[in-house]
Design a protein around this motif. Structure first.
Motif, mmCIF file in Angstrom:
data_model
loop_
_atom_site.group_PDB
_atom_site.id
_atom_site.type_symbol
_atom_site.label_atom_id
_atom_site.label_comp_id
_atom_site.label_asym_id
_atom_site.label_seq_id
_atom_site.Cartn_x
_atom_site.Cartn_y
_atom_site.Cartn_z
ATOM 1 N N PHE A 165 0.858 -1.182 0.000
ATOM 2 C CA PHE A 165 0.000 0.000 0.000
ATOM 3 C C PHE A 165 0.895 1.233 0.000
ATOM 4 C CE2 PHE A 165 -2.794 -3.201 1.868
ATOM 5 C CZ PHE A 165 -3.989 -2.964 1.206
ATOM 6 N N LEU A 166 0.724 2.079 -1.012
ATOM 7 C CA LEU A 166 1.527 3.300 -1.114
ATOM 8 C C LEU A 166 0.667 4.480 -0.685
ATOM 9 C CD1 LEU A 166 4.342 4.338 -2.047
ATOM 10 C CD2 LEU A 166 3.246 4.967 -4.192
ATOM 11 N N GLY A 167 0.848 4.897 0.542
ATOM 12 C CA GLY A 167 0.060 5.991 1.078
ATOM 13 C C GLY A 167 -0.855 5.523 2.181
ATOM 14 N N GLY A 168 -1.227 6.477 3.047
ATOM 15 C CA GLY A 168 -2.056 6.156 4.192
ATOM 16 C C GLY A 168 -3.533 6.238 3.877
ATOM 17 N N VAL A 172 5.262 5.991 8.281
ATOM 18 C CA VAL A 172 5.124 4.696 8.948
ATOM 19 C C VAL A 172 5.350 3.606 7.916
ATOM 20 C CG1 VAL A 172 3.493 3.090 10.031
ATOM 21 C CG2 VAL A 172 3.542 5.487 10.748
ATOM 22 N N LEU A 173 6.198 2.641 8.270
ATOM 23 C CA LEU A 173 6.375 1.447 7.442
ATOM 24 C C LEU A 173 6.036 0.250 8.320
ATOM 25 C CD1 LEU A 173 9.303 0.569 5.038
ATOM 26 C CD2 LEU A 173 8.427 -1.119 6.647
ATOM 27 N N ALA A 174 5.065 -0.537 7.865
ATOM 28 C CA ALA A 174 4.654 -1.720 8.620
ATOM 29 C C ALA A 174 4.439 -2.869 7.651
ATOM 30 C CB ALA A 174 3.368 -1.429 9.401
ATOM 31 N N ASP A 175 4.605 -4.094 8.131
ATOM 32 C CA ASP A 175 4.362 -5.252 7.292
ATOM 33 C C ASP A 175 3.864 -6.402 8.161
ATOM 34 O OD1 ASP A 175 6.818 -5.677 8.540
ATOM 35 O OD2 ASP A 175 7.654 -6.799 6.868
ATOM 36 N N GLY A 176 3.310 -7.373 7.507
ATOM 37 C CA GLY A 176 2.761 -8.543 8.188
ATOM 38 C C GLY A 176 1.783 -9.254 7.281
ATOM 39 N N ARG A 177 0.861 -9.991 7.859
ATOM 40 C CA ARG A 177 -0.153 -10.704 7.081
ATOM 41 C C ARG A 177 -1.522 -10.195 7.500
ATOM 42 N NH1 ARG A 177 2.284 -14.731 4.297
ATOM 43 N NH2 ARG A 177 0.281 -15.626 3.668
ATOM 44 N N VAL A 178 -2.316 -9.875 6.497
ATOM 45 C CA VAL A 178 -3.684 -9.411 6.704
ATOM 46 C C VAL A 178 -4.605 -10.329 5.925
ATOM 47 C CG1 VAL A 178 -5.304 -7.519 6.364
ATOM 48 C CG2 VAL A 178 -2.947 -7.021 7.032
ATOM 49 N N ALA A 227 -6.171 1.823 5.509
ATOM 50 C CA ALA A 227 -6.686 1.992 6.869
ATOM 51 C C ALA A 227 -7.006 0.650 7.498
ATOM 52 C CB ALA A 227 -7.924 2.892 6.852
ATOM 53 N N ALA A 228 -7.696 -0.212 6.736
ATOM 54 C CA ALA A 228 -8.048 -1.538 7.261
ATOM 55 C C ALA A 228 -6.796 -2.354 7.534
ATOM 56 C CB ALA A 228 -8.944 -2.259 6.269
ATOM 57 N N ALA A 229 -5.802 -2.261 6.646
ATOM 58 C CA ALA A 229 -4.557 -3.006 6.845
ATOM 59 C C ALA A 229 -3.824 -2.525 8.085
ATOM 60 C CB ALA A 229 -3.677 -2.872 5.608
ATOM 61 N N LEU A 230 -3.806 -1.220 8.304
ATOM 62 C CA LEU A 230 -3.157 -0.688 9.507
ATOM 63 C C LEU A 230 -3.872 -1.162 10.771
ATOM 64 C CD1 LEU A 230 -2.463 2.948 8.255
ATOM 65 C CD2 LEU A 230 -0.709 1.313 8.953
ATOM 66 N N ARG A 231 -5.216 -1.158 10.731
ATOM 67 C CA ARG A 231 -5.956 -1.638 11.901
ATOM 68 C C ARG A 231 -5.680 -3.108 12.168
ATOM 69 N NH1 ARG A 231 -10.129 1.444 9.602
ATOM 70 N NH2 ARG A 231 -11.061 -0.471 8.723
ATOM 71 N N VAL A 257 2.633 -4.928 2.936
ATOM 72 C CA VAL A 257 3.562 -3.879 3.348
ATOM 73 C C VAL A 257 2.841 -2.552 3.194
ATOM 74 C CG1 VAL A 257 5.777 -2.743 2.946
ATOM 75 C CG2 VAL A 257 5.566 -5.203 2.590
ATOM 76 N N ILE A 258 2.907 -1.702 4.218
ATOM 77 C CA ILE A 258 2.236 -0.403 4.172
ATOM 78 C C ILE A 258 3.285 0.695 4.254
ATOM 79 C CG2 ILE A 258 0.486 1.073 5.223
ATOM 80 C CD1 ILE A 258 -0.600 -1.477 6.596
ATOM 81 N N LEU A 259 3.228 1.601 3.290
ATOM 82 C CA LEU A 259 4.127 2.760 3.252
ATOM 83 C C LEU A 259 3.254 4.004 3.393
ATOM 84 C CD1 LEU A 259 6.336 1.655 0.200
ATOM 85 C CD2 LEU A 259 6.742 1.215 2.633
ATOM 86 N N ASP A 260 3.123 4.487 4.596
ATOM 87 C CA ASP A 260 2.178 5.566 4.906
ATOM 88 C C ASP A 260 2.960 6.807 5.297
ATOM 89 O OD1 ASP A 260 0.210 7.245 5.818
ATOM 90 O OD2 ASP A 260 -0.199 6.099 7.649
ATOM 91 N N GLY A 261 2.962 7.810 4.419
ATOM 92 C CA GLY A 261 3.659 9.048 4.711
ATOM 93 C C GLY A 261 2.733 10.100 5.280
#
Length: 900
Positions: A108-111, A139-145, A119-123, A151-155
Motif C-alpha cells: 500500500f503506497l500511502g495512508g 510509517v512502514l509496517a508489514d505482516g499478514r492481513v 486503513a483496514a490493513a493498519l488496523r 507492506v504499508i508505506l504511509d507518509g
C-alpha cells in the motif's frame, strides 16, 4: 565559502586480521533472534523508532502495488523502480485489493487519506497511521492481513511516503527480496537538511549535480543550494539573464530535485557590484529571480558572503546609507526586504528567503549584526558557519547565541568537507563529527559545503544525512562504515579497499585523527617487531598491500567508476606511499638477516616510491595544477623515518635527531618539519606562546656541537615566532646552559665555543604573547665530523665530504676513473678504537686503517655496494680507500667507523 602482491589474495587475510572494522555491512542482515534480543535490520538514517514485529514478508516474483489518486507520484515511480531492480518481474498496480489474486503480496503506497484499503490493513496490524507525525514523517509496517502478505508505506505527506520507499529499499537490498517483520515510525529532527554547492574552484557538472540530487533523496536530505562561486551568472554577471541552453539545464536540475523531494534553492550573489540604493538594480534582482521561478525554482537565497563592506560599490550608496559596518547592514537589509516584499510575498508557494551576511562566522555582537537584527525582515533565514569559518565544533549554545545576535532563525552553512581553503589538495573522506545534536533541532536547518569531487563527497554526506535526521541516535563510526559499504557496492574487495583508502583521508579540521586504522597497525608492527615476533608485520603488510592495489581493485570491482576517476590522483599517491612503507619493512627484515646490500636496495626503493608519492598533481580548468596531499602522508613519513633510523643505527651511524615542542600542533604542521631539511615545510603551533614554552631538538646522543640556526616566521606569518626567548643546551635534559637571549628575532644563528657538547638544544619563551609559533628550520651542526680528502676529484654536484657526512642521501662520486696512487682518506676528528669499518659504495679499492702511523689493509670493497670489515679493535685515526688503477668510477655514500 573559502577561498608488490595480488590485492585479491589479501582480502581474506585482511578481514581476518582486522575483524569487521573495515568491511562492516550497514548492520545485521536479518531480524534473527539472539537469545531474548531481536537484532533489528540497519536503516540509514537511523529511524526514530523501529521494532521487530514478527515474520518477514517474502515478496516473490509477483507483487501488487495499491496506490490511490492522491499517492505521491515520485514515490510510486521510485517504488516501481525498486521492485523491478530487486528481481520482481510482475508488478500489478491497482487502486484497490478487490481484483487482486489471492495471496499475492500487496504494498500500500500511502495512508488512509490517499489509498483505499490501507486503513483496514493498519488496523489489522494494530498500527497507528502517520497523520500525527511531523512533516516528512512516515510509517512502514508489514505482516499478514487475512492471509495476504502486506507492506504499508504511509507518509504524513508525499515526501514522507517517498522516504518510506527509501527505507523499504534498504530493507529489501539487505534481505534478499524479503521485508523483515518491523514497524518503523520515523520523522526528521531537522527541517532543512542538505548540501550547498558553495565552494570556490571547479564547479560540479550538471551530471554530477543530478547524481547528487538522487543521492539526497535516497538518504532523506531535502535541500540543495545552488551557489557555485564560479558560475558567472550567479555572481560576477548576476544581472545578466542565463543563455537559453544554460537555463534549460538548470530547469532539468530543478525537475530532478523535485522528483527526489529535494528543495532546489537558487542563490544569487550580487554583492560584488550591486548598487544598493539603485531601483534598477533591485528590479534586476527580481527579474533574475523571476526567470528562475519560471522554470520551477521556489526557494531563493541572496547571500552577501565574501565581499567587502568597507568599499562602497557606488557613490549613491554612500550618500544614502553612509559607510562602515552599520551602513552595510542597512543597505543589505534594504535590498533583502525589497526582494521579500516585491517577490517572495507576491509569489504563493515561495519558500522563506535566505541570506548569508558578510559577518557570517562568529557570535560576537557588532554594529553590523545589530543592524541586521533591527532592520532585516524577520521571515528571512540567516546563514551562519559557526564560530569560525570552518570550526572544529558547533554547539547548540553557539547556535542559540547566533540566533540571538542576528535576531533571526539560523540556517547553518557548515564548511565541511569543503577543501577550497586548502586549494583542493586534500580529499576529506571522514564522518561528520564535532556537531552537537542540539544544532539540528535549534537551527532552521544545516547545509554542508562539499568538495569539487562530487562522488567522494558522498561519503561524508551519507553521515551528514544520518546526523541531521536523527542526531541523538547518530553513531559516526558505524554510519561512516555503512556509507563506505554502500558506495563501494557488494564486492568485498571493493569494500575493503575503499575503507582502507578512506582511512588514509579521514583527518580534517574537525577530526585531527590521522589514519586511525593504519596508525593502529603500524603501532602493532613496532610492538611485534621490537619483541622479535612477525605477526604485526604480516598484518601491516596485508593492509599495505590492499592500499597499494586499491586503485586497481576499485576500478575492477567498485560500483561507482566516477569515484575512481575523481580519486585517482590520491589513489596513485596512496599506492606509492604504501609501496614505500612495504619497502621500509623489507629493509628492516634485511637488517635482521644481516644483509646490508639488500637493506640498502630496499631503502633506495622506499625513497624512490616516497618521492613519487609526494609528486602527484591534478589539473582543473578553474584551479590549474594542484598538488595532491594524502591525509595520511605524515603517518607514512613517520613510519618510514622510524624504519630508516633503525637502519642507520644498525649501520653504526649516529642516533637520529628528533624535534621537540611543548606546544600543540596546528593540523599536520608537526615539529618534525623543523628538522626535515625542507625550507618549505614548518612546525606551527596551535596556540599562542606561554612563558616556558619551547621548541628544540634531541640529537639522540651527546655530541660536540658548534652552530645553532633557527628560522622562524615567514612572509605569510611574519610575527609567528617566539619574540622573547632564551637559547639553551643540555647533556641530560635537566641541567641547562644558556647560549644567549633574544628579543624580536625571528631568525637566529649562534656559534658555540669549541668543545661544547650537548644532546638537547631548545629555544624557550621567557614571556607569553599572542602569537603562534612557526619554525621552518631548527638546525644544530655537529662539530665532531670526519674530514675527507683525496683523489680523484669529485664530479660536479658531488663532494668528497659526502663520503662521510653521516647522510645516506649524499655521496662522493669521482669525476674520473682512479689513476695509480689515487686514494680517499677519511680522517677521524678523534682517534679511537675501531671494532669494524662499514663502507657503503662501489669501486675497486683496498680498505686500510691508519694505526700507530702505519696503513693496515683490512679488506677490499665488496661488489654489492655494502662492505663490512673487522678492524680488530685497533686504535685508528683515519680510514683510506686505495683505488685500483683504472677502477670503475667510484661512488662512496658513507664511510662509517664503528666502535663497540
Amino acid at each position: 565559502m573559502f577561498r608488490k602482491a595480488c590485492a585479491t589474495a589479501a582480502v581474506t587475510v585482511l578481514t581476518a586480521a582486522l575483524g569487521t572494522s573495515l568491511t562492516a555491512m550497514p548492520a545485521q542482515a536479518t531480524t534473527a533472534r539472539h537469545g531474548n534480543h531481536v537484532a533489528l535490520p540497519a536503516v540509514y538514517p537511523a529511524p526514530q523508532s523501529m521494532r521487530a514485529t514478527g515474520t518477514a514478508v517474502a515478496l516473490g516474483d509477483r507483487v501488487a502495488v495499491v496506490a490511490g489518486p492522491g499517492s505521491d507520484h515520485d514515490a510510486l515511480v521510485a517504488l516501481r523502480s525498486l521492485l523491478s531492480t530487486s528481481g520482481i518481474h510482475h508488478i500489478d498496480q491497482s487502486k484497490t485489493t478487490a481484483d487482486l489474486p489471492g495471496g499475492e503480496p500487496v504494498i500500500f503506497l500511502g495512508g488512509p487519506e490517499v489509498t483505499h484499503g490501507s486503513a483496514a490493513a493498519l488496523r489489522a496490524l494494530h498500527v497507528t497511521d502517520a497523520s500525527s507525525l511531523p512533516a516528512e514523517g512516515y510509517v512502514l509496517a508489514d505482516g499478514r492481513v487475512n492471509g495476504r502478505p502486506v507492506v504499508i508505506l504511509d507518509g504524513h505527506d508525499g515526501t514522507g511516503t517517498f522516504y518510506a520507499v527509501q527505507t523499504l529499499r534498504q530493507l529489501i537490498e539487505h534481505h534478499g527480496g524479503q521485508v523483515p517483520g518491523v514497524l518503523v515510525r520515523d520523522w526528521p529532527a531537522t527541517s532543512l537538511r542538505g548540501v550547498i554547492e558553495g565552494f570556490y574552484g571547479q564547479p560540479w557538472s550538471n551530471a554530477q549535480r543530478a547524481a547528487q540530487l538522487q543521492f539526497y533523496g535516497q538518504n532523506k536530505m531535502n535541500t540543495y543550494i545552488y551557489s557555485p562561486k564560479d558560475d558567472p551568472y550567479l555572481r560576477a554577471q548576476w544581472r545578466d539573464p542565463y543563455p537559453a541552453d544554460q537555463l534549460a539545464a538548470i530547469k532539468t536540475l530543478v525537475d530532478t530535485a523535485a522528483a527526489n523531494h529535494v528543495q532546489f534553492t537558487y542563490a544569487l550573489s550580487p554583492g560584488l557590484s550591486i548598487c544598493y540604493s539603485s531601483a534598477s538594480d533591485e528590479q534586476a534582482l527580481v527579474a533574475k529571480l523571476q526567470s528562475l521561478w519560471n522554470i520551477g525554482v521556489r526557494s531563493f537565497s541572496i547571500p552577501f558572503d565574501d565581499i567587502s563592506y568597507t568599499h562602497p560599490n557606488c557613490a549613491a550608496d554612500t550618500a544614502t546609507f553612509g559607510t562602515g559596518p552599520t551602513a552595510a547592514g542597512a543597505e543589505q537589509s534594504s535590498v533583502l526586504n525589497y526582494v521579500q516584499k516585491d517577490f517572495i510575498d507576491t509569489h504563493p508557494g515561495a519558500q522563506p528567503l535566505q541570506t548569508v551576511p558578510t559577518e557570517y562566522y562568529d557570535v560576537t555582537p557588532s554594529a553590523y549584526k545589530a543592524t541586521i537584527k533591527k532592520d532585516l525582515n524577520p521571515n528571512i533565514l540567516v546563514g551562519w558557519t559557526g564560530v569560525g569559518v570552518a570550526p572544529a565544533t558547533i554547539t547548540a549554545a553557539q547556535t542559540e547565541q547566533a540566533e540571538t545576535v542576528y535576531g533571526h532563525k539560523i540556517l547553518i552553512w557548515d564548511n565541511f568537507p569543503v577543501t577550497d581553503y586548502d586549494n583542493h589538495s586534500r580529499l576529506l573522506l571522514g564522518p561528520y563529527i564535532g556537531r552537537q545534536a542540539g544544532i539540528a533541532e535549534n537551527a532552521a536547518g544545516v547545509t554542508v559545503n562539499p568538495m569539487p569531487q562530487a562522488e567522494a563527497s558522498k561519503i561524508t554526506e551519507f553521515t551528514v544525512a544520518a546526523f541531521l535526521w536523527n542526531p541523538h541516535n547518530y553513531q559516526p563510526q558505524q554510519t561512516w562504515q555503512a556509507g563506505l559499504t554502500a558506495l563501494a557496492g557488494p564486492d568485498l574487495h571493493a569494500q575493503t579497499a575503499l575503507a582502507a583508502f578512506a582511512d588514509l583521508n579521514r583527518s580534517s579540521r574537525m577530526d585531527p585523527t590521522q589514519a586511525p586504522e593504519l596508525t593502529r597497525l603500524m603501532k602493532a608492527f613496532w610492538s611485534s617487531w621490537n619483541t622479535g615476533n612477525s605477526g604485526g608485520s604480516r598484518q601491516l603488510d596485508t593492509y599495505l598491500n590492499t592500499i597499494q592495489h586499491a586503485s586497481a581493485t576499485l576500478s575492477q570491482s567498485m560500483d561507482d567508476p566516477h569515484f575512481v576517476a575523481e580519486a585517482t590522483p590520491w589513489l596513485d599517491s596512496a599506492s606509492e606511499w604504501a609501496e614505500a612503507a612495504r619497502d621500509a619493512t623489507a629493509m628492516l627484515r634485511a637488517t635482521r638477516s644481516r644483509d646490508g646490500a639488500a637493506a640498502l636496495n630496499d631503502r633506495a626503493y622506499a625513497m624512490s616510491a616516497m618521492a613519487k608519492a609526494k609528486a602527484h598533481t591534478y589539473t582543473t580548468a578553474v584551479n590549474g595544477t594542484i598538488p595532491v596531499d594524502l591525509g595520511a602522508a605524515s603517518v607514512f613519513t613517520d613510519f618510514i623515518n622510524a624504519a630508516m633510523a633503525q637502519l642507520e643505527h644498525w649501520l653504526g651511524l649516529p642516533a637520529t635527531e628528533t624535534a621537540m615542542s611543548s606546544m600543540g600542533t596546528y593540523q599536520t604542521d608537526k615539529p618534525a618539519n623543523m628538522i626535515d631539511g625542507n625550507p618549505a615545510t614548518y612546525y606551527w603551533s596551535n596556540q599562542p606562546v606561554a612563558p616556558g614554552d619551547y621548541v628544540g631538538v634531541d640529537l639522540g646522543t651527546t655530541v660536540a656541537i658548534d652552530t645553532i640556526t633557527i628560522t622562524g616566521g615567514d612572509p605569510t606569518s611574519p610575527n609567528d615566532y617566539i619574540h622573547n626567548a632564551t637559547l639553551e643546551y643540555s647533556t641530560d635534559g635537566t641541567t641547562w646552559t644558556t647560549v644567549d637571549s633574544y628579543t624580536d628575532t625571528a631568525d637566529i644563528t649562534a656559534t658555540l665555543p669549541a668543545g661544547t657538547k650537548a644532546r638537547y638544544v631548545r629555544l624557550v619563551a621567557t614571556q607569553g604573547d599572542k602569537q603562534w609559533v612557526k619554525i621552518h628550520a631548527f638546525t644544530v651542526t655537529d662539530a665532531q665530523t670526519t674530514t675527507v680528502t683525496g683523489t680523484p676529484a669529485a664530479a660536479p654536484g658531488s663532494s668528497l665530504a659526502g663520503a662521510a657526512d653521516e647522510n645516506l642521501d649524499t655521496s662522493y662520486t669521482a669525476a674520473t676513473r682512479p689513476a695509480t696512487g689515487d686514494a680517499v682518506v677519511a680522517t677521524l676528528a678523534d682517534p679511537r678504537v675501531l671494532h669494524r669499518v662499514t663502507i657503503i659504495g662501489t669501486g675497486q679499492a683496498r680498505v686500510q686503517i691508519s694505526t700507530t702511523g702505519q696503513w693496515v689493509t683490512i679488506g677490499r670493497l665488496a661488489h654489492s655496494g655494502f662492505t663490512d670489515l673487522a678492524a680488530d679493535d685497533r686504535n685508528t685515526d683515519a680510514i683510506r680507500l686505495l683505488w685500483d688503477a683504472g677502477s670503475a668510477t667510484p661512488t662512496i655514500t658513507e664511510i662509517i667507523p664503528r666502535s663497540k
